[in-house]
Design an enzyme around this catalytic site. Structure first.
Site, mmCIF file in Angstrom:
data_model
loop_
_atom_site.group_PDB
_atom_site.id
_atom_site.type_symbol
_atom_site.label_atom_id
_atom_site.label_comp_id
_atom_site.label_asym_id
_atom_site.label_seq_id
_atom_site.Cartn_x
_atom_site.Cartn_y
_atom_site.Cartn_z
ATOM 1 C CE1 TYR A 101 -3.602 2.657 1.108
ATOM 2 C CE2 TYR A 101 -1.719 3.599 2.263
ATOM 3 C CZ TYR A 101 -2.997 3.718 1.762
ATOM 4 O OH TYR A 101 -3.671 4.907 1.900
ATOM 5 C CD GLU A 185 -5.737 4.617 -1.060
ATOM 6 O OE1 GLU A 185 -5.866 4.867 0.148
ATOM 7 O OE2 GLU A 185 -6.659 4.155 -1.763
#
Ligand code: GDP
Ligand code: MN
Length: 375
Positions: A101, A185
């Site tokens: 992530y 993101e």
């Protein structure tokens, strides 16, 4: 402004970040063609402006043409996480070895930009949030790669190539800065069998206050707006469509809210709300009034203006022009005070269906409208 995943990925690609091959589709035929070119080993994803699609059933790894078609048919027109699905992204599938992530986001409290990084990416990242590491840097600054390397050294990145990873993080920081992102993101950032890092998903949100620096985003935002909102944006005003019967124009959001509350208290529901902001001109008011009167079922209109910087003579001339041009007969209650109020009252009092309110209380204007509509 939220940038669609397919466009966000084009930016990643332009900056040299690996993303799966594929493209967006709006019809079953397009989905079929794209999938066919990728030998039907594709992942099909609903494009909606929110995360959590994987868990909600909006992402499917398909192995055959039939699976692709069935999923696409089920998705198009359906509602996913509160949004209607009009677009699907069809991409080649990859074999994921590990899901990381990473994100770059602007911290509103400190004004710094943060890089977030976790070895436990994927759809459950929220429940693994204690594993997210943060590196802050000065917003707008170029983040040197060696600072990212030091940051990663503190994390046990267990077999990952630190050079490649820090270069990638530096690259997405550069991109986030260049496009004035509030959030960029990548989840998952997939590590493939061969060690390559690939962005399987990308969420990109641009700071609306910076849109004037990005003509392409600005144009896109205009295209995405419904027709009336787009015309309002071109006029430099904000327009909110509502379901009632009274058109509302105010020179400020607070004044507008108060006006709508008072209308609602008397059972007069607003059909819309147009906030002129500070740049009132004759042209703006003329087109603003035509805009709020336009939707079906508008019985009357209330205009509540205060002239500080705004010149009320301009506003009055605009109202006169709008009504004169269309031969409009519906009742319009106008409360105008402040800069050039007398000139404005003079102009407006000559128009039969305009009712001028010369006192400070908005209640008086709303009472007048109620009385007129009761007739
Ligand atoms: P989100 O749930 O809205 O964030 O949607 P994502 O695009 O991140 O997809 C959700 C999940 O689908 C990912 O975390 C992956 O586990 C999985 N996924 C996405 N693309 C692929 C792919 O090409 N191959 C495989 N095996 N899984 C994928
Ligand atoms: Mn994701």
């Amino acid at each position: 402004m939220i940038i669609q995943e397919d466009l966000a990925k084009q930016y990643l690609r332009k900056y040299g970040v690996l993303v799966p091959e594929g493209s967006a589709a709006n019809t079953i035929d397009q989905v079929r063609d794209i999938a066919e070119n990728l030998n039907n080993k594709v992942v099909v994803k609903a494009i909606v402006p929110t995360g959590g699609r994987g868990k909600a059933g909006g992402v499917k790894v398909c192995r055959s043409r039939q699976e692709v078609e069935d999923f696409a048919e089920r998705m198009f027109g359906s509602t996913l996480l509160g949004h209607q699905v009009d677009t699907l992204l069809v991409e080649e599938t990859v074999t994921i070895h590990k899901e990381l992530y990473t994100a770059v986001h602007l911290d509103y409290l400190t004004g710094m930009t943060n890089i977030l990084f976790s070895l436990n990416g994927g759809v459950d990242v929220e429940s693994n949030s204690e594993h997210i590491h943060v590196l802050s840097f000065e917003t707008g600054a170029d983040l040197p790669v060696h600072r990212i390397k030091i940051f990663l050294k503190r994390i046990d990145i267990d077999g990952l190539d630190s050079d490649k990873l820090s270069l990638l993080l530096a690259t997405i920081c550069r991109l986030a800065t260049d496009v004035d992102a509030l959030l960029l993101e990548i989840n998952p950032l997939a590590v493939l069998e061969n060690g390559k890092l690939t962005a399987l998903d990308c969420k990109l949100e641009i700071d609306d206050n910076a849109l004037s620096r990005h003509a392409d985003f600005l144009e896109k935002q205009r295209q995405e707006l419904p027709e009336r909102e787009a015309r309002a944006a071109q006029l430099g005003v904000s327009y909110v469509p509502l379901e009632g019967r009274i058109g509302v124009i105010a020179s400020g959001a607070g004044l507008g809210m108060a006006t709508m509350d008072m209308l609602n208290q008397r059972g007069l529901t607003p059909a819309n709300f147009l906030d002129t902001g500070g740049g009132i001109s004759e042209f703006m008011l003329q087109h603003a009034l035509q805009l709020v009167l336009e939707p079906d079922g508008v019985d009357g209109c209330i205009i509540n203006l205060y002239g500080g910087i705004n010149r009320m003579k301009e506003a009055a001339n605009g109202i006169a022009k709008a009504l004169g041009e269309t031969g409009e007969k519906r009742d319009i209650v106008v409360k105008i005070l402040g800069n050039q109020q007398e000139e404005a009252w003079d102009i407006l009092s000559k128009i039969p269906n305009v009712h001028v309110i010369r006192v400070f209380q908005t209640e008086t204007a709303v009472d007048k409208l109620e009385e007129l509509l009761r007739k």
